[in-house]
Write an enzyme that holds these catalytic residues in place. Structure first.
Site, PDB file in Angstrom:
ATOM      1  N   PHE A  95     -11.307  -6.757  14.214  1.00  0.00           N
ATOM      2  CA  PHE A  95     -10.246  -7.296  13.345  1.00  0.00           C
ATOM      3  C   PHE A  95      -9.849  -6.242  12.302  1.00  0.00           C
ATOM      4  O   PHE A  95     -10.709  -5.682  11.638  1.00  0.00           O
ATOM      5  CB  PHE A  95     -10.732  -8.575  12.656  1.00  0.00           C
ATOM      6  CG  PHE A  95      -9.727  -9.121  11.671  1.00  0.00           C
ATOM      7  CD1 PHE A  95      -8.484  -9.575  12.093  1.00  0.00           C
ATOM      8  CD2 PHE A  95     -10.016  -9.162  10.315  1.00  0.00           C
ATOM      9  CE1 PHE A  95      -7.553 -10.052  11.186  1.00  0.00           C
ATOM     10  CE2 PHE A  95      -9.092  -9.645   9.403  1.00  0.00           C
ATOM     11  CZ  PHE A  95      -7.852 -10.087   9.838  1.00  0.00           C
ATOM     12  N   GLN A  96      -8.572  -5.984  12.220  1.00  0.00           N
ATOM     13  CA  GLN A  96      -8.013  -4.971  11.316  1.00  0.00           C
ATOM     14  C   GLN A  96      -8.589  -3.582  11.569  1.00  0.00           C
ATOM     15  O   GLN A  96      -8.762  -2.788  10.647  1.00  0.00           O
ATOM     16  CB  GLN A  96      -8.185  -5.388   9.845  1.00  0.00           C
ATOM     17  CG  GLN A  96      -7.380  -6.648   9.509  1.00  0.00           C
ATOM     18  CD  GLN A  96      -7.236  -6.901   8.029  1.00  0.00           C
ATOM     19  OE1 GLN A  96      -8.128  -6.612   7.243  1.00  0.00           O
ATOM     20  NE2 GLN A  96      -6.089  -7.457   7.639  1.00  0.00           N
ATOM     21  N   MET A 114      24.534   7.500   1.094  1.00  0.00           N
ATOM     22  CA  MET A 114      24.497   8.795   1.765  1.00  0.00           C
ATOM     23  C   MET A 114      24.842   8.638   3.247  1.00  0.00           C
ATOM     24  O   MET A 114      25.556   9.468   3.814  1.00  0.00           O
ATOM     25  CB  MET A 114      23.131   9.461   1.581  1.00  0.00           C
ATOM     26  CG  MET A 114      23.082  10.902   2.054  1.00  0.00           C
ATOM     27  SD  MET A 114      24.325  11.958   1.252  1.00  0.00           S
ATOM     28  CE  MET A 114      23.391  12.637  -0.116  1.00  0.00           C
ATOM     29  N   LYS A 132     -17.052  -0.340   6.504  1.00  0.00           N
ATOM     30  CA  LYS A 132     -17.509  -1.349   5.553  1.00  0.00           C
ATOM     31  C   LYS A 132     -19.020  -1.316   5.363  1.00  0.00           C
ATOM     32  O   LYS A 132     -19.529  -1.381   4.246  1.00  0.00           O
ATOM     33  CB  LYS A 132     -17.067  -2.728   6.042  1.00  0.00           C
ATOM     34  CG  LYS A 132     -17.329  -3.840   5.044  1.00  0.00           C
ATOM     35  CD  LYS A 132     -16.723  -5.151   5.526  1.00  0.00           C
ATOM     36  CE  LYS A 132     -16.848  -6.217   4.449  1.00  0.00           C
ATOM     37  NZ  LYS A 132     -16.219  -7.483   4.868  1.00  0.00           N
ATOM     38  N   GLU A 150       0.806  -1.228   0.000  1.00  0.00           N
ATOM     39  CA  GLU A 150       0.000   0.000   0.000  1.00  0.00           C
ATOM     40  C   GLU A 150       0.838   1.276   0.000  1.00  0.00           C
ATOM     41  O   GLU A 150       0.449   2.290  -0.568  1.00  0.00           O
ATOM     42  CB  GLU A 150      -0.951   0.023   1.199  1.00  0.00           C
ATOM     43  CG  GLU A 150      -2.098  -0.975   1.117  1.00  0.00           C
ATOM     44  CD  GLU A 150      -1.757  -2.311   1.769  1.00  0.00           C
ATOM     45  OE1 GLU A 150      -0.563  -2.566   2.022  1.00  0.00           O
ATOM     46  OE2 GLU A 150      -2.689  -3.095   2.022  1.00  0.00           O
TER      47      GLU A 150
END
Lengths: 179, 586
Positions: free
Chosen positions: B134-135, B493, B184, B72
């Protein structure tokens, strides 16, 4: 020089707006001495009073950052000389026997009100500016404060309007945008 | 009182549907797709998951092209680059919980570089919010400091006005990322779809047109200055003011220096262009900063990498600062004349107020500060491929017309110093956040936005190993992009800092890598390895001729440093130069 600024902040009454304001102040490292929130005269709007400690330019930066929050409608940095400020304190003071009448007398001197009483304590409410409240509490400590709760500061400018408009901020105070 | 629920639909975006027409009854998911389309989105970058399954149910029947990424964060960064390349709002989608938290870096990247972006995240069903479902992650809480604004949508009828407002906020004023979190069950619920017609909030009124009196004060400063400099920032590119900017510079004859993100505000090959300023800026640019008596900053925020130590920054200059965000005025550098407004509007107004000028003597002085020995040394071609040679070869092969994106690190600075950027929207790099892994996903985002342009990304072997899984996305989308790995086997770097400021104590910077050629082939892309200078050009031409993603592994000298360099905490006048390269007599 560091000193306390009183910011009156008009905000839209949105979920999480208090969180947004406090989170902004924290992440930009501005110190909040006190904060109060409540309804304002306009429906759907709340007014917060923030006491912020810092250099003038730091507080100016805090003000500008506050304006970037979508819910913030107006921020007024209230000058000390030109604003009335109030705090409220509730104390439960030990007061039995002879000291009971002394506490009551002192309460009267400070214009405080007795809210409740038990055989051994008095619950007293006082309002005033920060110094009056401090002074009242100093007196009450002599008798023994069992419990105390103190509100943050609320404040209102004396003038008919706020002292600082959004336009002032957007041009860094040099000229108002309306010019 | 502060818990009252209110949506933009109830406040500003009042719907005005044709009373004769019956509104369609749609699911929240369908409304989300319709709203994205209505806002002008054509491409979205995302990754499905539990809370957004209903949204993905509606996607195939929409007109949106969904790019399936492999992580993501890269969806967010691809959307960011899409926005930079097109000037449109980039859109990314992630599910609740880990999907949403994976977007956080991309949101911060867009926030620090003022990139317009809208992120749609799924949230657990409303009944589970606050119960550690959940999540479940409180993504509006998590993303608070890294978004311009965010929303948790509570009702299906709020989706359309919220998305419309989100796009408006992302794009207007000082642009930035806006997150819209949708539970949802709100995706599933049905309601009448009434496209909102109005957008705007009482409390959100960005200043677009500057105050004319401020503009006149700025013009006075310009008229009086003997050694003026213009500092060009990202704001010029974000407001699409490149033409006005060039006119302004030419009209006033003032030389131009650039922040990392300001590169391309005017073509670098323009005679008034001096190049990049700051930590890895050119010597003559930082010397000019030290000498100038007026600094006109247009659309930059005085980042510490550009300014160096503040009390040594432009010590002799009066400062004019043009910025759309009033909070930037005086935040880091004391400003004598603030001009608050959009760069394009400000430049138009300034053009009308300033007289023609030329600063030939001042330009000659600056030119005398160029590090000619270094410039000549860059033309020496050792046998191994040198980073500067690679950057220049890509620039020349594409005639500076290609989009070039970068990852973060040494290669980014080499590219910034030497590419010669012609267009601001074709130089795409992570400035404020310095997000490693940005290279490949940004090339994907840029190519999706500008399929008509050749796209290159210059990356290091470290950053590329963070995000090379996106080769799969590039292959799946059959994207014609070219990846140039400046492979020195180090986190270069950090190694350079350890070399210069930590007694050469190389701690955890030696990094192994897979065989990048085989790796590319395994993804279905093309891999090319270059180990000598004389192969550079032919490899670049081969990559350009091959359709689909190509990875060139340029194996370079392991311990080359980026020079000049202002030591951390140092002032721009305290540049460190390459000890191997003799300096000009001063």
């Amino acid at each position: 020089m560091q000193h306390a600024h009183t910011l009156s902040v008009l905000v839209e009454d949105q979920p999480g707006v208090l969180n947004r304001v406090v989170s902004l102040m924290r992440r930009r490292s501005f110190n909040i001495d006190s904060i109060t929130v409540g309804h304002s005269e306009q429906p759907g709007m709340s007014r917060m009073t923030l006491v912020v400690r810092g250099e003038d330019n730091e507080v100016e930066q805090a003000t500008k950052q506050l304006y970037k929050l979508l819910e913030v409608v107006k921020v007024t940095d209230l000058p000390e000389a030109d604003a009335i400020t109030r705090e409220m304190v509730m104390v439960k003071v030990a007061a039995k026997g002879q000291s009971r009448s002394e506490v009551l007398q002192l309460a009267q001197v400070y214009g405080a009100r007795v809210l409740d009483a038990t055989p051994t304590t008095l619950m007293i409410e006082a309002t005033g500016d920060e110094h009056q409240i401090d002074s009242f509490l100093t007196m009450m400590r002599v008798f023994g404060i069992r419990e105390m709760v103190r509100s943050g500061k609320i404040a209102m400018g004396r003038s008919s309007a706020g002292t600082r408009s959004r336009a002032d901020v957007s041009t860094n105070g040099v000229y108002a945008a309306a010019d | 009182m502060v818990t009252a629920q209110r949506s933009p639909g109830q406040a500003a975006g009042k719907s005005e549907a044709d009373p004769a027409a019956e509104p369609e009854i749609l699911t929240g998911s369908e409304i989300t797709c319709r709203s994205l389309e209505a806002a002008g989105a054509t491409t979205v970058f995302g990754y499905p998951g539990g809370a957004v399954i209903p949204l993905y149910d509606a996607l195939p029947s929409s007109n949106l092209h969904h790019v399936l990424v492999r992580f993501e964060q890269w969806a967010g960064l691809a959307a960011d680059a899409y926005a930079r390349a097109t000037g449109e709002v980039g859109v990314c989608i992630a599910t609740s919980g880990p999907g949403a938290t994976n977007l956080v870096t991309a949101l911060a990247n867009a926030q620090l570089d003022s990139v317009p972006m809208v992120a749609i995240t799924g949230q657990v069903t409303q009944a589970l919010i606050g119960r550690d479902g959940f999540q479940e992650v409180d993504i509006t809480g998590v993303s608070l400091p890294v978004t311009k604004h965010n929303y948790l949508v509570q009702r299906p009828e709020d989706i359309a006005p919220t998305i419309k407002e989100a796009f408006y906020l992302a794009k207007s004023g000082r642009p930035g990322p806006v997150l819209v979190d949708i539970p949802k069950n709100v995706f599933v619920a049905k309601t009448a779809y009434i496209p909102p017609t109005k957008v705007g909030r009482k409390s959100y009124q960005p200043t677009i047109t500057p105050n004319i009196r401020q503009v006149r004060l700025a013009a006075d400063e310009i008229a009086q200055a003997k050694k003026p400099l213009i500092m060009a920032g990202h704001g010029i590119i974000l407001s699409g003011a490149e033409a006005e900017f060039q006119q302004f510079a030419e009209h006033t004859g003032i030389p131009v220096i650039y922040t990392l993100l300001g590169l391309g505000a005017m073509p670098e090959m323009h005679p008034l262009s001096l190049g990049m300023m700051g930590m890895h800026g050119h010597r003559h640019v930082n010397r000019a900063l030290e000498e100038c008596d007026l600094l006109v900053n247009i659309g930059a925020r005085f980042d510490d990498r550009a300014t160096g130590r503040l009390n040594g920054f432009a010590p002799n200059a009066r400062v004019v600062h043009v910025d759309i965000d009033p909070a930037e005025i005086g935040k880091n550098v004391e400003t004598h004349v603030p001009v608050v407004g959009d760069a394009r509007e400000a430049l138009k107004m300034l053009l009308a107020e300033v007289g023609e000028g030329n600063h030939d003597a001042w330009m000659r002085w600056i030119d005398g500060q160029r590090n000619r020995v270094l410039e000549a040394a860059l033309e020496d071609r050792p046998e191994w491929p040198e980073p500067y040679s690679i950057v220049k070869a890509i620039a020349e092969a594409t005639d500076h017309e290609a989009i070039v994106t970068t990852d973060v690190g040494q290669h980014q600075m080499w590219a910034a110093q030497q590419f010669g950027v012609r267009y601001g929207t074709r130089w795409i790099t992570s400035g404020g956040l310095g997000t490693m892994g940005y290279g490949l996903p940004s090339a994907i985002g840029a190519k999706m936005g500008r399929p008509d342009l050749e796209v290159w990304t210059i990356v290091g072997d470290g950053g590329f190993q963070m995000s090379f899984n996106e080769l799969a996305t590039a292959v799946q989308e059959q994207l014609d992009i070219n990846v140039a790995i400046i492979n020195n086997g180090y986190l270069g770097m950090v190694r350079q800092w350890q070399d210069l400021f930590h007694n050469h104590n190389y701690s955890e910077v030696r990094i192994s890598a897979p065989d990048f050629v085989q790796l590319a082939e395994s993804f279905g892309a093309t891999g090319i390895r270059v180990t000598s200078d004389d192969e550079i050009r032919s490899a670049i031409e081969r990559a350009r001729s091959i359709k689909g993603p190509v990875v060139i592994d340029f194996v370079v000298e392991p311990e080359a440093n980026v020079y000049p360099m202002v030591p951390p905490g140092g002032s721009n006048s305290e540049m460190v130069h390459d000890p191997q390269t003799p300096q000009d007599q001063e």
